[in-house]
Scaffold this active site. Sequence first.
Site, PDB file in Angstrom:
ATOM      1  N   VAL A   1       0.830  -1.195   0.000  1.00 34.74           N
ATOM      2  CA  VAL A   1       0.000   0.000   0.000  1.00 34.74           C
ATOM      3  C   VAL A   1       0.871   1.255   0.000  1.00 34.74           C
ATOM      4  CG1 VAL A   1      -1.790   1.280   1.236  1.00 34.74           C
ATOM      5  CG2 VAL A   1      -1.918  -1.214   1.070  1.00 34.74           C
ATOM      6  N   TYR A   2       1.986   1.201   0.714  1.00 34.20           N
ATOM      7  CA  TYR A   2       2.945   2.306   0.647  1.00 34.20           C
ATOM      8  C   TYR A   2       3.369   2.526  -0.806  1.00 34.20           C
ATOM      9  CZ  TYR A   2       7.263   4.938   1.175  1.00 34.20           C
ATOM     10  OH  TYR A   2       8.245   5.884   1.052  1.00 34.20           O
ATOM     11  N   GLY A   3       3.733   1.439  -1.499  1.00 28.81           N
ATOM     12  CA  GLY A   3       4.133   1.552  -2.894  1.00 28.81           C
ATOM     13  C   GLY A   3       3.020   2.107  -3.766  1.00 28.81           C
TER      14      GLY A   3
END
Length: 286
Positions: free
Chosen positions: A190-192
């Site tokens: 999700v960060y990516g």
Amino acid sequence: MDLSNADNTDNDGNDSHNSHDRNGSNDGSAGGTGPGLLAGKVAFVSGAGRGIGAAAARLFAREGARVLLAARTEEQLKAVAEGIRADGGVAEYAVCDLGDGDSVRRAVGRAVETYGRLDVAFNNGATGQPPGPMDELSEADFERLCAVNLKGPWLAMNAQVAAFRATAGRGAIVNTSSVGGLVANPALPVYGATKRAVDSLTASAAATYGPEGIRVNAVAPGTTLTEMLKEWDAESPGTIDHLNSQTPLGRAADPDEIAQAAAWLLSDRASYVTGTVLRVDGGMWA
């Protein structure tokens, strides 16, 4: 791939010829400590309490800018600002929740109130996620990541464009992306995803505001020796060594090396560069 992109911060990461003054005055009237890449500029830096953001605030001040630091932790902001002043620079700060529109607008407004204008902005603040598959991430963490890492830059750019229009008449923005958003990222999915979304938002803003003389770019750091990465390496020993083994230069970046790239993109020396995501990754994705 197990990537720590190290632009995660505590959410609080110029040519001097006046005839080509594309981002504001270079004559020193807006402040600054002397000739430099950002001489005469007023710079806003988010996530400035530590890591890449703190390094950028210090560098921008050394390069002649007056800086407004923003992050959520006042103790960290105060320490960075005092260090800049001790070195002869000009710095003020505003405590800011990057996911809250009113807070972001107040912080950007503080730069204009303090220095009379805004010329450049480095939207570096972000938050990280616990490493692991996406089905193990809580809904609350998902919403937090999106609020800070995607909504945050959107809020900041909207406020910064308004400030450019009202003061300098033009400007430059750099957003912190990540090489972890360029390809599949099973460890930080999700960060990516939020960072890939920042790349899209950056390109859209560049196309939208270019006719007004507003440039918008992003830097995509690779492995960078921030507090966040060091914490991850402490929890999962060997993380930094693993990432360095995938990097042709064979080492992690110092936060100042990422800040140097941002400073160039914000300066008039990059006057024909907009809509670009500049990888600063030691060749990791060469």
